[in-house]
Design an enzyme around this catalytic site. Structure first.
Site, PDB file in Angstrom:
ATOM      1  N   GLY A 133       0.953  -1.187  -0.119  1.00  0.00           N
ATOM      2  CA  GLY A 133       0.029  -0.091   0.154  1.00  0.00           C
ATOM      3  C   GLY A 133       0.869   1.331   0.039  1.00  0.00           C
ATOM      4  N   CYS A 134       0.733   2.056  -1.056  1.00  0.00           N
ATOM      5  CA  CYS A 134       1.049   3.409  -0.870  1.00  0.00           C
ATOM      6  C   CYS A 134       0.345   4.187  -0.198  1.00  0.00           C
ATOM      7  CB  CYS A 134       1.261   4.257  -2.296  1.00  0.00           C
ATOM      8  SG  CYS A 134       2.472   3.367  -3.445  1.00  0.00           S
ATOM      9  N   GLY A 135       0.921   4.483   1.199  1.00  0.00           N
ATOM     10  CA  GLY A 135      -0.027   5.608   1.899  1.00  0.00           C
ATOM     11  C   GLY A 135      -0.600   4.760   2.907  1.00  0.00           C
TER      12      GLY A 135
END
Lengths: 283, 283
Positions: free
Chosen positions: B110-112
Site C-alpha cells: 500500500g502506498c500510503g
C-alpha cells in the site's frame, strides 16, 4: 549467527498472459509478490508482501528500521521457510518496551511497507548527520550509473528501487514491490554482510520522499537523499529537522534541491532549453 | 450520526523553496502529509499519514476496508480534531474478534497505507462480482475524463488518485499521499454520503495493482479495475480468484488486459505505429 532457507533464490518475476490494445495476446513479465510473516523470538510481528529476493536482509532491516533490533551483535539467527511463508529471527535482546511499541502503529506512505511501530516518527538519529557536499556533475554521473541497475523494473515494472551510493558509485541496489522493503533490505545487508555499503554517503530511491523514507535514511546516518519522485510536507519537515539534503525529481538533467544550503555545487549547469523549465510532475 | 471537525478543509498542498538544475530558486507546491490517529470506540487503531482532505471518509473507509466496521448503520459518530491529529469513530458494534484481528498485521504494498489487519487477504467478497463488460472506446473516453481530475498531482505530484466510475463517467475522485488512503476515502464516502458512486462499475487508480488494491476493490463489489501502473503476481492471483478484470498500464491508447475473458470489446483498435508496441514500463 546462523542462516537457513527452505529454497534457493526465488524468481523476481513471473510471466502471465495479457492482451493489448490491438487485441494481441502475449506473455508479460510481472513482479513477484509473496507474503512473508516475520516472527521475532517466536512473537509474530508482521507479514510483509515482498518480491522475496533477499528475505533475510529484509526482515533484519525491517526490525532494525522499526527499532525492534538495536545491535547487529544481538542477532542469533534468521530462518526463512517459504513453504510456510515465514521468517523467524532470534535475538539475544528485545527492547524493554516491545509490547508498548507493538501497540502503536503508524501507517505511513510506505509503498510496500507502511507500518512504523512505536513512536518512531518522533525518534531522532543517534548521531548528527554528516553535511556531505554534492557536485551536480557527480549527481548526473550517479543517475547514469543507476540506470543500469533497475533490472526487474525494466522487465516487469511495479517495483521500486533503492540504492546505497558513495559519490557517483552505486554500492548496493535493491528492488522490491515496495520501496520500504527495498530500503529495509539495504539496511539489513549492512548488518548481515558488513557490506561495503557501510561507507554510503548518498541514498537513492525511485519512490517518493515521504516522512518514513526520510526517517529511515536519517537513521542509517546518510545525509543526502535523492529521488526520481516528489516530496511530501512531512518528508521536507523531517529532512530539515535531521539535516538531510533532498534532491527530488532527479531525472535526466532535472532536479529540485531542498535544504541544500551551500552543500550542492553547481558545476554542470545544463544549457537552457525551453522544455527544461517545465519540471517533472510524476509523483 | 454526528460529525464534528476542529478545522475547515485543510489545504492539500503547501509551498516550499527549492532550487533547480540552473541554480534558480523558486516556490514549489508539494503535497501535504499529516498524521491522523484513529480511535474506534476509544481504542487506538492506527495512525494514518494523509493529505487530510476528507478525514471522516478516510477513517470510516479504512475501518470498512479493514473489516473493522461491517455496517454503515452501526456508525454513531465521527469526530476529527486536527489540533491533536486524532479521529474518534464511535460504533454500536465491534467485531467479536477485534483483538484477534488487531493482533495480526499484514504490511502490503500500500502506498500510503500498508496494513491489513486480521486475515483480510484470505477473505472473500460477500457476493460474486458482476462480470461487467467494457468497450475499448468507453475505456479511452474514461481515461480522457480522468485527466481533468488529478488536481493535486498536477501541481505537486507525490500523490495517488483513485476514482469510482460508471462506464466513461467519473462518479467520484480522490487524491491522497497514498493510493490506499484514496481508495478508503472513496469507500467511506459511499457509506457516509449515500454517494451516487454506489452504482460504480469500474475502479480507477494511478497506483499499482497489488494484492491489497485488488482485494479492496473486490470487496466494494466492483468487477473492473483500471490502472495507469503495473500489476504484481498476488494482485493477478486475487483478481482471478474474485473475477476482477484488470486493465493495467492504461495510458493514452495503451493497456494490458488481464482476466478479460470475453468482457472487453475491441471497438476502437488504434492504427499501428511502431512505437506503440513497446508498451509501458512505469511501475
Amino acid at each position: 549467527m546462523t542462516f537457513t532457507r527452505s529454497h534457493a533464490r526465488l524468481p523476481a518475476t513471473v510471466e502471465i498472459e495479457i492482451f493489448d490494445e490491438y487485441g494481441e495476446s502475449r506473455r508479460q513479465a510481472i513482479a513477484a509478490e509473496r507474503p512473508l510473516t516475520l516472527y521475532l523470538n517466536k512473537r509474530e510481528i508482521v507479514t510483509l508482501m515482498t518480491l522475496g529476493d533477499d528475505p533475510e536482509a529484509l526482515v533484519v532491516g525491517y526490525l532494525r528500521n522499526q527499532g525492534l533490533l538495536t545491535e547487529a551483535a544481538d542477532l542469533v539467527g534468521v530462518h526463512v521457510d517459504w513453504e510456510v511463508e515465514a521468517a523467524a529471527v532470534v535475538t539475544r535482546h528485545l527492547p524493554e518496551d516491545l509490547e508498548e511499541r507493538l501497540g502503536h502503529r503508524t501507517v505511513t506512505t510506505g509503498c510496500g511497507q507502511g507500518t512504523v511501530f512505536g513512536r518512531l516518527l518522533d525518534s531522532v538519529p543517534r548521531q548528527p548527520l554528516p553535511e556531505t557536499p554534492l557536485r551536480q556533475s557527480t549527481l548526473y554521473a550517479l543517475l547514469e550509473n543507476l540506470n543500469a541497475c533497475n533490472e526487474t523494473y525494466r522487465s516487469a515494472g511495479a517495483v521500486h528501487g533503492c540504492a546505497l551510493c558513495w559519490g557517483e558509485e552505486v554500492l548496493d541496489f535493491v528492488e522490491d514491490v515496495g520501496r520500504h522493503n527495498a530500503v529495509d533490505t539495504l539496511a539489513g545487508r549492512q548488518w548481515l554482510k558488513e557490506a561495503d555499503s557501510l561507507r554510503a554517503d548518498t541514498f537513492y530511491t525511485t519512490g517518493r520522499l515521504t516522512s518514513e523514507m526520510v526517517l529511515k535514511v536519517a537513521q542509517m546516518g546518510i545525509g543526502v537523499l535523492v529521488s526520481r519522485s516528489g516530496v511530501t510536507q512531512k518528508g521536507v519537515e523531517l529532512a530539515e529537522r535531521y539535516g538531510v539534503m533532498l534532491i527530488a525529481r532527479a531525472k535526466g538533467r532535472h532536479f529540485q534541491a531542498i535544504h541544500a544550503g551551500g552543500r550542492l555545487a553547481l558545476d554542470a549547469v545544463p544549457p537552457v532549453r525551453p522544455g527544461d523549465r517545465r519540471g517533472q510532475r510524476r509523483g
